[in-house]
Design an enzyme around this catalytic site. Structure first.
Site, PDB file in Angstrom:
ATOM      1  N   ILE A  85       0.869  -1.170   0.000  1.00 40.49           N
ATOM      2  CA  ILE A  85       0.000   0.000   0.000  1.00 40.49           C
ATOM      3  C   ILE A  85       0.909   1.224   0.000  1.00 40.49           C
ATOM      4  O   ILE A  85       2.068   1.147   0.390  1.00 40.49           O
ATOM      5  CB  ILE A  85      -0.976   0.025   1.202  1.00 40.49           C
ATOM      6  CG1 ILE A  85      -0.224  -0.068   2.537  1.00 40.49           C
ATOM      7  CG2 ILE A  85      -1.993  -1.084   1.090  1.00 40.49           C
ATOM      8  CD1 ILE A  85      -1.140  -0.007   3.756  1.00 40.49           C
ATOM      9  N   ASP A  86       0.389   2.344  -0.455  1.00 33.46           N
ATOM     10  CA  ASP A  86       1.202   3.543  -0.622  1.00 33.46           C
ATOM     11  C   ASP A  86       1.699   4.081   0.723  1.00 33.46           C
ATOM     12  O   ASP A  86       1.127   3.796   1.783  1.00 33.46           O
ATOM     13  CB  ASP A  86       0.405   4.639  -1.327  1.00 33.46           C
ATOM     14  CG  ASP A  86       0.009   4.258  -2.743  1.00 33.46           C
ATOM     15  OD1 ASP A  86       0.693   3.407  -3.335  1.00 33.46           O
ATOM     16  OD2 ASP A  86      -0.999   4.796  -3.241  1.00 33.46           O
ATOM     17  N   LYS A  87       2.719   4.903   0.642  1.00 31.12           N
ATOM     18  CA  LYS A  87       3.343   5.497   1.830  1.00 31.12           C
ATOM     19  C   LYS A  87       2.318   6.162   2.741  1.00 31.12           C
ATOM     20  O   LYS A  87       2.325   5.957   3.955  1.00 31.12           O
ATOM     21  CB  LYS A  87       4.401   6.511   1.398  1.00 31.12           C
ATOM     22  CG  LYS A  87       5.003   7.328   2.533  1.00 31.12           C
ATOM     23  CD  LYS A  87       5.970   8.375   2.004  1.00 31.12           C
ATOM     24  CE  LYS A  87       6.487   9.252   3.130  1.00 31.12           C
ATOM     25  NZ  LYS A  87       7.411  10.305   2.637  1.00 31.12           N
ATOM     26  N   ARG A 116      -6.682   5.521  -6.193  1.00 31.03           N
ATOM     27  CA  ARG A 116      -6.466   6.955  -6.387  1.00 31.03           C
ATOM     28  C   ARG A 116      -6.660   7.354  -7.851  1.00 31.03           C
ATOM     29  O   ARG A 116      -7.296   8.375  -8.156  1.00 31.03           O
ATOM     30  CB  ARG A 116      -5.067   7.322  -5.905  1.00 31.03           C
ATOM     31  CG  ARG A 116      -4.839   7.019  -4.433  1.00 31.03           C
ATOM     32  CD  ARG A 116      -3.367   7.015  -4.052  1.00 31.03           C
ATOM     33  NE  ARG A 116      -2.777   8.348  -4.200  1.00 31.03           N
ATOM     34  CZ  ARG A 116      -1.482   8.587  -4.085  1.00 31.03           C
ATOM     35  NH1 ARG A 116      -0.635   7.582  -3.842  1.00 31.03           N
ATOM     36  NH2 ARG A 116      -1.019   9.808  -4.221  1.00 31.03           N
TER      37      ARG A 116
END
Length: 303
Positions: A136-138, A237
């Site tokens: 998963i993204d930062k 996103r």
């Protein structure tokens, strides 16, 4: 630091990692593969996989950092552990934590923390991404599972590929969605104008499917639950931006470059345990900052 440029002529059809290994024998294949995955080696200005087959007239540019060891080191970083046994570990990742070391993020990642806590992780993804099955993204918070051995890793990876691992997210988006349910089926590829961004495109893309359900509507925002059928980079996103409902505070795809990162939380994760074959479901509550934003929106509704 060393910069290299090669123009491909007679090497058509050869893997890029093999090609560069011939040019730079001081670099191991595994290290070159990590550099390629990091984006330190580009083909025609674009990021490629380490198994990319070269074509005539391809131009390879490389930023080879010989002085930086490409390995993850254990770090004593606190972890919010939801579940752990001898095969798998499930973490509730905080905002701001990168999953694994890469160019510009060599330390303080989830992998560094896992190596300190677990000692042993699966080695299928190499020295930079041990145990990592999905990401998963930062600035996305929430659940991520890691494998402690190769058998567990292969099992979880197969569930991902077979679309039997269920990953559920909560996202706060701009605008009021009209439909209670929906499916976004739009291929995603790297943005040719900005290699740090992804976009819906038919060129050099992969199929991407996101299912969404409206949880709560506000005057100018909507809280939605999203389920991933595929797992492309920045998928939720990009897809929400594509339907003109970008995530709140999204610095890459939102209306404004707000600080704090996108309002996206991996709230539930379901998979079959690699050893016991038990169906396991885990949930993580919304982080305090996310919940506070929702409370503020609800308060406005009452005015």
């Amino acid at each position: 630091m060393s910069d290299f440029t090669w123009s491909v002529d007679t090497e058509k059809g050869e893997r890029i990692d093999k090609f560069i290994a011939k040019q730079e024998p001081d670099f191991s294949r595994s290290r070159l593969q990590a550099l390629i995955e990091d984006g330190s080696i580009l083909v025609n200005g674009c990021i490629v996989k380490s198994n990319y087959k070269l074509r005539a007239h391809d131009v390879i540019t490389a930023d080879l950092k010989a002085d930086e060891p490409l390995e993850a080191k254990p770090e004593n970083i606190p972890l919010d552990i939801i579940y752990e046994d001898e095969d798998v570990i499930v973490i509730n990742k905080p905002k701001g934590m990168v999953i694994h070391p890469s160019a510009g993020n060599r330390e303080h990642t989830l992998v560094n923390a896992l190596l300190y806590h677990c000692r042993d992780l699966s080695g299928i993804n190499g020295v930079l991404r041990p145990g990592i099955v999905h990401r998963i993204d930062k600035d996305t918070t929430g659940l991520i599972a890691a494998a402690k051995n190769d058998k567990a890793h292969r099992s979880l990876a197969k569930q991902l590929a077979d679309k039997t691992m269920n990953r559920t997210y909560l996202a706060l988006v701009h605008g009021v969605l009209e439909h209670d349910y929906g499916t976004i089926d739009a291929p995603i590829g790297r943005d040719e104008k900005d290699r740090q961004r992804m976009t819906v495109t038919a060129k050099n893309s992969k199929n991407a499917i996101t299912h969404f359900k409206v949880i709560e509507r506000f005057q100018e925002h909507t809280l939605v639950e999203c389920q991933l059928e595929t797992g492309r980079t920045h998928q939720i996103r990009v897809h929400m931006q594509y339907i003109k409902h970008p995530l709140v505070n999204d610095p890459k795809y939102g209306y404004r470059r707000d600080e704090g990162g996108q309002m996206l939380h991996a709230c539930a994760l379901t998979f079959v345990h690699p050893k016991t074959l038990e169906v396991m479901r885990f949930e993580a509550p919304l982080p305090e900052a996310f919940e506070k934003v929702l409370e503020e929106l609800r308060a406005r509704e009452d005015l």
